[in-house]
Motif scaffolding. Structure first.
Motif, PDB file in Angstrom:
ATOM      1  N   GLN A   1      29.031  44.373  -3.277  1.00 42.95           N
ATOM      2  CA  GLN A   1      29.135  43.467  -4.376  1.00 42.95           C
ATOM      3  C   GLN A   1      29.043  44.190  -5.791  1.00 42.95           C
ATOM      4  N   ALA A   2      29.096  45.491  -5.649  1.00 39.87           N
ATOM      5  CA  ALA A   2      29.029  46.287  -6.886  1.00 39.87           C
ATOM      6  C   ALA A   2      29.757  47.605  -6.553  1.00 39.87           C
TER       7      ALA A   2
ATOM      8  N   LYS B   1      30.415  41.160 -18.104  1.00 40.32           N
ATOM      9  CA  LYS B   1      31.002  41.369 -16.818  1.00 40.32           C
ATOM     10  C   LYS B   1      29.814  41.674 -15.849  1.00 40.32           C
TER      11      LYS B   1
ATOM     12  N   LYS C   1      33.522  46.470 -10.549  1.00 38.20           N
ATOM     13  CA  LYS C   1      32.229  45.696 -10.390  1.00 38.20           C
ATOM     14  C   LYS C   1      31.010  46.329 -10.807  1.00 38.20           C
TER      15      LYS C   1
END
Length: 319
Positions: free
Chosen positions: A212-213, A183, A147
């Protein structure tokens, strides 16, 4: 026994005294208020890129302490701040994380010439537990399971710089730009970016707290600030073929408070530059071209030199 003449004189005296008593204090207060208003300098409004929050807050405080000039500050994505100025906001000084946003203001006649006042660079910040090096960085970014967090292009120069990195990767591996652009998670800097709780560091929040990343393309200075909070994060320097330098632009707005130029000079002075360096910023890039703006650079540099000369002469005369 009072005569009518004496009574008239007495009433006249009372009347005059009453008028003096009621008018004089008001006039005295007005004069005092006017004197205070004239002696108190007007606050200088400074808009700055979010990545400059720590450094320019300290610069503004040092300036206010030295010159007794109050400075109000507001920080955010440079593109968003530029749009607010276009729509009527009236700061006196604008410090952007790129040259392009102040350039647009200059071209519209909203600001004076631009100076490249400091520089930054892009790095990759990695969550704890993920092994990334400069050698496997490209493969990591292209991995569909990873991510990738970035800022938002156009609104925030950091997002534009991330796009530049994607293009450099595309030169090495054609077709990569589309993959990376699709992405990338625009987690900061844009109108649709998810909110970050007050007091939270963006990188720590998205890489560790919410996860989230897994990796985040970010300024070096922002990475340093995140490391102070979470030493377990990793900061990976981009290899030479992907390196992106971020040159920051400074401008004084048209019709600004006259002391706005003084603040701009202070940011360019050795004191201002040393504070910026303390936060990880580097010296302005000599190779950066700012079209038609060389005159302001010469003017501000000359002003700073003159100011330093005056201080030197003053100190010599005292001694």
């Amino acid at each position: 026994m009072f005569s009518s003449n004496n009574i008239g004189k007495s009433l006249l005296a009372i009347s005059v005294f009453t008028c003096i008593s009621s008018v004089t204090p008001t006039r005295a207060f007005a004069a005092t208020f006017s004197s205070q208003s004239q002696s108190e300098p007007q606050a200088i409004g400074l808009y700055g890129a979010g990545s400059l929050r720590g450094a320019l807050t300290e610069v503004a405080n040092a300036f206010s302490q030295e010159y007794k000039n109050p400075v109000t500050t507001e920080f955010g994505p440079s593109g968003t701040l530029r749009e607010r100025i276009e729509n009527g906001d009236k700061p006196d000084v604008f410090a952007s994380a790129d040259i392009g946003n102040p350039q647009k203001l200059y071209e519209q006649g909203l600001s004076n010439p631009i100076v490249n006042f400091t520089s930054n660079r892009m790095t990759l910040v990695v969550r704890p537990g993920l092994s990334v090096t400069s050698e496997n960085l490209v493969d990591t970014l292209l991995d569909p399971e990873i991510k990738l967090g970035t800022s938002t292009a156009i609104s925030d120069p950091s997002g534009d710089y991330a796009q530049e990195i994607f293009r450099k990767i595309d030169d090495l591996k054609p077709g990569s730009f589309q993959t990376l652009d699709a992405k990338a998670l625009r987690l900061v800097g844009g109108p649709n970016s998810p909110p970050v709780p007050n007091g939270k560091n963006n990188l720590v929040y998205f890489l560790e707290e919410t996860q989230q990343a897994d990796v985040f393309l970010s300024y070096y200075t922002s990475a340093l600030a995140a490391l102070e909070i979470s030493p377990n994060l990793q900061v990976i320097e981009l290899p030479d073929e992907l390196a992106v330098r971020a040159d920051y632009g400074l401008t004084v707005l048209k019709d600004a408070n006259p002391d706005g130029t003084k603040l701009a000079e202070y940011i360019l002075s050795p004191t201002g530059q040393s504070i910026l360096a303390k936060y990880g910023f580097s010296a302005p890039s000599r190779s950066t071209k700012v079209p038609e703006h060389q005159s302001i650079a010469i003017f501000l540099a000359a002003s700073v030199a003159l100011l330093q000369k005056k201080k030197f002469v003053s100190s010599q005369s005292v001694n």
